[in-house]
Write a protein that holds these residues in place. Structure first.
Motif, PDB file in Angstrom:
ATOM      1  N   HIS A  27       0.851  -1.193   0.000  1.00 23.51           N
ATOM      2  CA  HIS A  27       0.000   0.000   0.000  1.00 23.51           C
ATOM      3  C   HIS A  27       0.890   1.247   0.000  1.00 23.51           C
ATOM      4  CE1 HIS A  27      -3.479  -2.538   0.811  1.00 23.51           C
ATOM      5  NE2 HIS A  27      -2.777  -3.118   1.767  1.00 23.51           N
TER       6      HIS A  27
ATOM      7  N   LYS B 296       2.280   4.900   0.028  1.00 20.70           N
ATOM      8  CA  LYS B 296       1.772   6.182   0.496  1.00 20.70           C
ATOM      9  C   LYS B 296       2.746   7.284   0.111  1.00 20.70           C
ATOM     10  CE  LYS B 296      -1.637   4.096   2.565  1.00 20.70           C
ATOM     11  NZ  LYS B 296      -3.052   4.254   2.130  1.00 20.70           N
TER      12      LYS B 296
ATOM     13  N   TYR C  54       2.945   3.429   7.865  1.00 20.78           N
ATOM     14  CA  TYR C  54       1.602   2.880   7.637  1.00 20.78           C
ATOM     15  C   TYR C  54       1.623   1.357   7.706  1.00 20.78           C
ATOM     16  CZ  TYR C  54      -2.810   1.802   5.302  1.00 20.78           C
ATOM     17  OH  TYR C  54      -4.063   1.305   5.003  1.00 20.78           O
ATOM     18  N   GLU C  55       2.635   0.760   7.121  1.00 22.24           N
ATOM     19  CA  GLU C  55       2.765  -0.690   7.106  1.00 22.24           C
ATOM     20  C   GLU C  55       2.868  -1.260   8.526  1.00 22.24           C
ATOM     21  OE1 GLU C  55       5.263  -3.205   4.032  1.00 22.24           O
ATOM     22  OE2 GLU C  55       6.573  -2.583   5.683  1.00 22.24           O
ATOM     23  N   GLU C  56       3.508  -0.493   9.421  1.00 19.47           N
ATOM     24  CA  GLU C  56       3.652  -0.924  10.812  1.00 19.47           C
ATOM     25  C   GLU C  56       2.385  -0.660  11.641  1.00 19.47           C
ATOM     26  OE1 GLU C  56       6.123  -2.487  12.185  1.00 19.47           O
ATOM     27  OE2 GLU C  56       7.521  -2.437  10.492  1.00 19.47           O
ATOM     28  N   GLU C  57       1.397  -0.018  11.001  1.00 26.06           N
ATOM     29  CA  GLU C  57       0.133   0.338  11.672  1.00 26.06           C
ATOM     30  C   GLU C  57       0.373   1.271  12.861  1.00 26.06           C
ATOM     31  OE1 GLU C  57      -2.050  -3.205  12.581  1.00 26.06           O
ATOM     32  OE2 GLU C  57      -2.344  -3.727  10.472  1.00 26.06           O
ATOM     33  N   TYR C  58       1.316   2.174  12.658  1.00 21.86           N
ATOM     34  CA  TYR C  58       1.601   3.178  13.677  1.00 21.86           C
ATOM     35  C   TYR C  58       0.650   4.363  13.517  1.00 21.86           C
ATOM     36  CZ  TYR C  58       6.046   0.802  14.767  1.00 21.86           C
ATOM     37  OH  TYR C  58       6.998  -0.101  15.158  1.00 21.86           O
ATOM     38  N   LYS C  59       0.702   5.257  14.486  1.00 19.43           N
ATOM     39  CA  LYS C  59      -0.255   6.366  14.548  1.00 19.43           C
ATOM     40  C   LYS C  59       0.259   7.568  13.748  1.00 19.43           C
ATOM     41  CE  LYS C  59      -3.431   8.104  18.071  1.00 19.43           C
ATOM     42  NZ  LYS C  59      -3.661   8.199  19.542  1.00 19.43           N
TER      43      LYS C  59
END
Length: 489
Positions: A183, A185, A234-239
Motif C-alpha cells: 500500500h 503512500k 503505515y505498514e507498521e500500523e503506527y499512529k
C-alpha cells in the motif's frame, strides 16, 4: 565588621549547592543571543541543512524561538564542507551511511533522495529522545512547537506530516514504492515529527531493501523518501497525524517559493515552505514568468518591498529582454521608475522585439532553420560564444527587422570572444524598406572588437529613422556574432 550568616541562611546555601546539579540536569538553560531556551530531552528539534549563510542562520534562529520545550540541534550535511554554525549545537554527517548498513543510493544525490538518513544519525546521537522533529532549512515556523510536542508524547503519535495519502499512479515516485510496499503512500516531508520506534522501523526496512537491492542488481528502484517514510509507518500500523491540525498550511507547498522576510512566509500560526533568500526572485521568475511582476497580488510583487532593488532589478531586466516583448520592457521601465528601483529610464533594446534572418547556416549553427539561428543574436543574452553562424560564403550577411520603424541612435554589436578577427572586416547598413540602404559603418581595413568582455562595437547613428539593420562581411568567410542591440536613446 562583617555580618554573620544565620543558621537558616547557611542551611539554605547547603540545599542550593546540593540540589543545583540535579536541577540543571532536568532544566537545562542555554543562552541563545539574548534569549534563554528551556530544553526538553524527550523531544529533539533538528534543523536540517547543507549550507550556512546569514539567511539560513536567520531561519534557524527563528526556529529556536519556536522550540518551546524541545532540544534544538542543527543536523548538518558536511559532505562538501564544514559548516561554521558558531555556538549553535551541531551534529555532523556526510552522505556515507555504510555504518548503518544502508546504501548511498543514488550516489550523486543520496541525501536529497533519502531524507530519512539524517534521522538515523539523530537517533544514534540522542537515544534518550522519544521523538524527533526534523525541519528543512527552507521552512518557516511561525508557531510554538509545544502543542506538537505535547501531542506526540501524550497521544504517543508516531508520525506528523503534511498531505499523507495514497501514492497516485501519476506521481513520479510511485514506481519506486510498488516493489517494496503493498500500500504505497506519500506525503510532504520538509517538516516531520517521528517517534523513536518509527525511526527504528525505517532503518530496519531500509536495511532489508538495501540487501535486496544489491542482490537484485538494481532491477528494482530504490524507494524515494517522501513515499518510503509514510509507507513504512503505515505498514507498521503506527499512529499518523496531519500537520494542519497544528498550524495553517496555506503557504506550505512542494514548490511555491516565498521570500523568507515576506509577510506570507511569517504569518502567525502558520508554516511556510519553501522560503528562500537571494534565490527568491530567480525562482519566481522561472516559475511564474515576468508577467507576474505586474500583478500586485503575486508572491513576487508582494515580496519586493523587502528586497533591495540592487539584488533583483538586473534579473527583471534580463527576463524582460529575454521575453522578446517590447511592451514588457516598456512596462518594466514604467514600474521601475514608479517604485524607485531606478532613477532614470532604462534604454530599450528594440532588437529583442524584432525578427532576424541570414544568408546561410552551417554545420556549426545552433539551428539549421535560418530565421531561428539568426534570432539567437537578438535574445538579449550576452555571452562569449556565437549566437548565429553562417556558412563559408563570398559575402555572408545577417539581417534584422525591427517590430516598427524607430529613430536609431545607437547600434551595439557583440562579437564572439574567440576568432574575433573573422568579423573584423564588416559593413553595417540600415534601411526603411529593405531596398535602399544607408551605410553606417564600413571597415575594409578591419577593426577588432569584443563583446562580453565589455568592449563591443558601439555605433552612433545620429537619430536616423529605419526598420532594417544589415551586417555583412566584406570578404569571403563565415560570419558569427553573439548579440546585436538597437537603441533609440
Amino acid at each position: 565588621m562583617a555580618k554573620r550568616s544565620t543558621s537558616f541562611e547557611r542551611l539554605l546555601n547547603v540545599i542550593i549547592i546540593a540540589t543545583l546539579p540535579i536541577f540543571c540536569k532536568y532544566i537545562k538553560l542555554k543562552e541563545i543571543g539574548d534569549v534563554e531556551v528551556m530544553k526538553n530531552p524527550e523531544v529533539v528539534i533538528a534543523f536540517r541543512t547543507h549550507i550556512w549563510n546569514p539567511e539560513i542562520e536567520h531561519i534557524a534562529r527563528k526556529l529556536i524561538g519556536c522550540c518551546g520545550r524541545g532540544k534544538f540541534v542543527i543536523i548538518a550535511d558536511e559532505t562538501n564542507s564544514v559548516l561554521d554554525t558558531g555556538y549553535l549545537p551541531k551534529i555532523s554527517h556526510t552522505s556515507s551511511f555504510e555504518n548503518f548498513k544502508i546504501l548511498s543510493e543514488p550516489p550523486h544525490n543520496t541525501l536529497w533522495y533519502n531524507a530519512d538518513y539524517p534521522l538515523y544519525t539523530l537517533r544514534q546521537k540522542h537515544p534518550e529522545a522519544s521523538h524527533i522533529i526534523m525541519i528543512e532549512n527552507d521552512v518557516s515556523i511561525n508557531f510554538s512547537l509545544d502543542n506538537i510536542i505535547d501531542t506526540l508524547i501524550e497521544q504517543k503519535i508516531d508520525l506528523i506530516v503534511h498531505e499523507f495519502q495514497d501514492a497516485p499512479n501519476n506521481w513520479p515516485w510511485t514506481h519506486t514504492l510498488i516493489p517494496w510496499f503493498a500500500h504505497p503512500k506519500k506525503c510532504l516531508l520538509p517538516f516531520l515529527a517521528i517517534s523513536a520506534r518509527g525511526i527504528d522501523s525505517l532503518l530496519k526496512k531500509k536495511q532489508i531493501i538495501s540487501q535486496k537491492f544489491l542482490s537484485l542488481e538494481n532491477e528494482k528502484p530504490y524507494p524515494y523518501c517522501e513515499g518510503f517514510i509514510p509507507s513504512t509507518i503505515y505498514e507498521e500500523e503506527y499512529k499518523i497525524v496531519e500537520l494542519n491540525n497544528f498550524a495553517s498550511t496555506t503557504y506550505y507547498h512542494f514548490d511555491n517559493a516565498q521570500y523568507y522576510l515576506s509577510l506570507d512566509a511569517n504569518l502567525p500560526g502558520s508554516i511556510a515552505h519553501p522560503v528562500v533568500g537571494h534565490t527568491f526572485v530567480k525562482r519566481r521568475l522561472h516559475r511564474d514568468g515576468i508577467q507576474s511582476l505586474f500583478d500586485k497580488q503575486s508572491s513576487l510583487r508582494k515580496a519586493l518591498p523587502n528586497i533591495p532593488p540592487r539584488e533583483f532589478y538586473h534579473l527583471m531586466l534580463q527576463e524582460a529582454q529575454k521575453s522578446g516583448n517590447l511592451d514588457v520592457c516598456h512596462k518594466l521601465n514604467d514600474l521601475a521608475l514608479e517604485e524607485n528601483w531606478i532613477l532614470k529610464p532604462e534604454a530599450i533594446n528594440y532588437a529583442i522585439g524584432g525578427t532576424a534572418t541570414q544568408s546561410s547556416t552551417s554545420e556549426w549553427s545552433k539551428s539549421q532553420d535560418i530565421t531561428e539561428d539568426a534570432s539567437f543574436a537578438i535574445n538579449g543574452i550576452v555571452g562569449s560564444d556565437y549566437g548565429f553562424h553562417t556558412d563559408h560564403e563570398e559575402n555572408p550577411w545577417w539581417l534584422l527587422t525591427l517590430q516598427d520603424p524607430i529613430h536609431i541612435n545607437h547600434i551595439i554589436i557583440y562579437n564572439r570572444m574567440n576568432f574575433r578577427e573573422r568579423a573584423s572586416k564588416i559593413k553595417i547598413e540600415i534601411s526603411t524598406d529593405c531596398n535602399k540602404w544607408l551605410t553606417i559603418a564600413s571597415y575594409s581595413h578591419g577593426i577588432l572588437f569584443g563583446g562580453a568582455d565589455g568592449h563591443p562595437l558601439v555605433l552612433n547613428v545620429d537619430n536616423i529613422f529605419a526598420q532594417f539593420v544589415k551586417i555583412s562581411l566584406l570578404e569571403p568567410g563565415v560570419l558569427h556574432l553573439n548579440q546585436v542591440e538597437v537603441y533609440s536613446q
